[in-house]
Motif scaffolding. Sequence first.
Motif, PDB file in Angstrom:
ATOM      1  N   ALA A  10       8.639  -0.177   7.575  1.00  0.00           N
ATOM      2  CA  ALA A  10       8.042   0.039   6.263  1.00  0.00           C
ATOM      3  C   ALA A  10       7.121  -1.105   5.867  1.00  0.00           C
ATOM      4  CB  ALA A  10       9.142   0.205   5.214  1.00  0.00           C
ATOM      5  N   SER A  11       7.431  -2.306   6.321  1.00  0.00           N
ATOM      6  CA  SER A  11       6.615  -3.470   5.965  1.00  0.00           C
ATOM      7  C   SER A  11       5.286  -3.500   6.713  1.00  0.00           C
ATOM      8  CB  SER A  11       7.385  -4.759   6.249  1.00  0.00           C
ATOM      9  OG  SER A  11       7.708  -4.864   7.626  1.00  0.00           O
ATOM     10  N   ASP A  12       5.206  -2.803   7.848  1.00  0.00           N
ATOM     11  CA  ASP A  12       4.000  -2.854   8.685  1.00  0.00           C
ATOM     12  C   ASP A  12       3.154  -1.591   8.610  1.00  0.00           C
ATOM     13  OD1 ASP A  12       4.551  -5.422   9.631  1.00  0.00           O
ATOM     14  OD2 ASP A  12       5.859  -4.652  11.221  1.00  0.00           O
ATOM     15  N   LEU A  13       3.447  -0.725   7.672  1.00  0.00           N
ATOM     16  CA  LEU A  13       2.655   0.496   7.537  1.00  0.00           C
ATOM     17  C   LEU A  13       1.206   0.174   7.203  1.00  0.00           C
ATOM     18  CD1 LEU A  13       5.149   2.712   5.523  1.00  0.00           C
ATOM     19  CD2 LEU A  13       4.215   3.281   7.781  1.00  0.00           C
ATOM     20  N   ARG A  14       0.289   0.830   7.892  1.00  0.00           N
ATOM     21  CA  ARG A  14      -1.126   0.684   7.579  1.00  0.00           C
ATOM     22  C   ARG A  14      -1.497   1.655   6.454  1.00  0.00           C
ATOM     23  NH1 ARG A  14      -1.125   0.860  13.221  1.00  0.00           N
ATOM     24  NH2 ARG A  14      -2.059   2.947  13.223  1.00  0.00           N
ATOM     25  N   PRO A  15      -2.622   1.428   5.805  1.00  0.00           N
ATOM     26  CA  PRO A  15      -2.990   2.282   4.671  1.00  0.00           C
ATOM     27  C   PRO A  15      -3.001   3.773   4.988  1.00  0.00           C
ATOM     28  CG  PRO A  15      -4.353   0.312   4.663  1.00  0.00           C
ATOM     29  CD  PRO A  15      -3.534   0.267   5.932  1.00  0.00           C
ATOM     30  N   ALA A  16      -3.591   4.160   6.115  1.00  0.00           N
ATOM     31  CA  ALA A  16      -3.649   5.580   6.456  1.00  0.00           C
ATOM     32  C   ALA A  16      -2.253   6.147   6.692  1.00  0.00           C
ATOM     33  CB  ALA A  16      -4.516   5.788   7.688  1.00  0.00           C
ATOM     34  N   GLN A  17      -1.377   5.369   7.317  1.00  0.00           N
ATOM     35  CA  GLN A  17      -0.011   5.820   7.552  1.00  0.00           C
ATOM     36  C   GLN A  17       0.749   5.972   6.236  1.00  0.00           C
ATOM     37  OE1 GLN A  17       1.170   2.606  10.143  1.00  0.00           O
ATOM     38  NE2 GLN A  17       0.759   3.789  12.008  1.00  0.00           N
ATOM     39  N   ALA A  18       0.592   4.998   5.356  1.00  0.00           N
ATOM     40  CA  ALA A  18       1.258   5.053   4.051  1.00  0.00           C
ATOM     41  C   ALA A  18       0.794   6.278   3.265  1.00  0.00           C
ATOM     42  CB  ALA A  18       0.973   3.774   3.265  1.00  0.00           C
TER      43      ALA A  18
ATOM     44  N   VAL B 270       0.830  -1.208   0.000  1.00  0.00           N
ATOM     45  CA  VAL B 270       0.000   0.000   0.000  1.00  0.00           C
ATOM     46  C   VAL B 270       0.861   1.253   0.000  1.00  0.00           C
ATOM     47  CG1 VAL B 270      -0.223   0.152   2.525  1.00  0.00           C
ATOM     48  CG2 VAL B 270      -2.030   1.069   1.055  1.00  0.00           C
ATOM     49  N   MET B 271       2.074   1.175   0.567  1.00  0.00           N
ATOM     50  CA  MET B 271       2.983   2.311   0.545  1.00  0.00           C
ATOM     51  C   MET B 271       3.449   2.593  -0.878  1.00  0.00           C
ATOM     52  SD  MET B 271       4.582   4.610   2.436  1.00  0.00           S
ATOM     53  CE  MET B 271       4.861   5.931   1.255  1.00  0.00           C
ATOM     54  N   VAL B 272       3.760   1.542  -1.604  1.00  0.00           N
ATOM     55  CA  VAL B 272       4.208   1.699  -2.986  1.00  0.00           C
ATOM     56  C   VAL B 272       3.084   2.290  -3.841  1.00  0.00           C
ATOM     57  CG1 VAL B 272       5.199   0.548  -4.981  1.00  0.00           C
ATOM     58  CG2 VAL B 272       5.742  -0.280  -2.686  1.00  0.00           C
ATOM     59  N   ARG B 273       1.875   1.731  -3.706  1.00  0.00           N
ATOM     60  CA  ARG B 273       0.741   2.249  -4.479  1.00  0.00           C
ATOM     61  C   ARG B 273       0.446   3.696  -4.118  1.00  0.00           C
ATOM     62  NH1 ARG B 273      -1.394  -2.891  -3.252  1.00  0.00           N
ATOM     63  NH2 ARG B 273      -2.715  -1.991  -1.624  1.00  0.00           N
ATOM     64  N   ALA B 274       0.575   4.042  -2.842  1.00  0.00           N
ATOM     65  CA  ALA B 274       0.289   5.411  -2.405  1.00  0.00           C
ATOM     66  C   ALA B 274       1.262   6.401  -3.027  1.00  0.00           C
ATOM     67  CB  ALA B 274       0.342   5.499  -0.881  1.00  0.00           C
ATOM     68  N   VAL B 275       2.531   6.068  -3.069  1.00  0.00           N
ATOM     69  CA  VAL B 275       3.525   6.969  -3.657  1.00  0.00           C
ATOM     70  C   VAL B 275       3.293   7.130  -5.149  1.00  0.00           C
ATOM     71  CG1 VAL B 275       5.960   7.122  -4.292  1.00  0.00           C
ATOM     72  CG2 VAL B 275       5.324   6.717  -1.922  1.00  0.00           C
ATOM     73  N   VAL B 276       2.977   6.036  -5.838  1.00  0.00           N
ATOM     74  CA  VAL B 276       2.701   6.133  -7.270  1.00  0.00           C
ATOM     75  C   VAL B 276       1.459   6.985  -7.513  1.00  0.00           C
ATOM     76  CG1 VAL B 276       2.048   4.833  -9.338  1.00  0.00           C
ATOM     77  CG2 VAL B 276       3.860   3.973  -7.829  1.00  0.00           C
TER      78      VAL B 276
END
Length: 236
Positions: A181-189, A75-81
């Motif tokens: 980074a592996s445990d970031l939740r969607p809102a945090q990401a 979700v972190m990767v998708r959020a940045v993109v």
Amino acid sequence: MAGSKKSSAKPTVPLRRRLRSWAARFVLICMTVLLLVLIAHRFFAPPPGHYMKQEAARLGGLAHEWVPFPEIAPVMVRAVVAAEDANFCNHWGFDMTEIRKVIAAGESRGASTLSQQVVKNVYLWHGRTWTRKALEALITPPLEALWPKRRILEVYLNMAEFDEGVFGVEAAARHYFNTSASDLRPAQAARLAALLPAPRDRDAARPSAWLRNRASAILDGAATIARDGRAACFED
């Protein structure tokens, strides 16, 4: 007879031709070195860029820890993109659609892709000089040709600035949320993605109303690119 002897001296090469030859050799050497460096950094983590070194010298150190792509929450990767380059999977380094929009609107904002930002963060310096932009435009296409999309994102997420002296998504996750980074939740990401590209006047742990709204829009965008296939180039 002396007059019949042929001269053995070689004809002199004109200076202009020699200069062109030297310039061509210099360009060839530079391009070869560049390609070798890009190939190496496809497999090995690049060293800190110019800006990171400047900040480390100014602050006396940085919070920075490299993490491989599989250890970053999807979700972190998708959020940045979604936040920085929604057409990342569909372009070759330059988002011509976005560039045309900026030109048509007469805006001064940039339309840099994540690939261009990686080139800037790793190989160049910050600032809006024509020299840097020209070098960025020169290096971006071979980077796109030699690196997989996942590698571009991996390097970007490990080199991006998230706060003063905080570089990379692992350091950012620990700095703001005391997690990995592996445990970031969607809102945090989404909040971390909302910090970019100007993190110093924003706080993911104590977000303003603007940042909360921006993070919500990013989450929607991340879900959209997952549904419509624009995340296919970096997700299994």
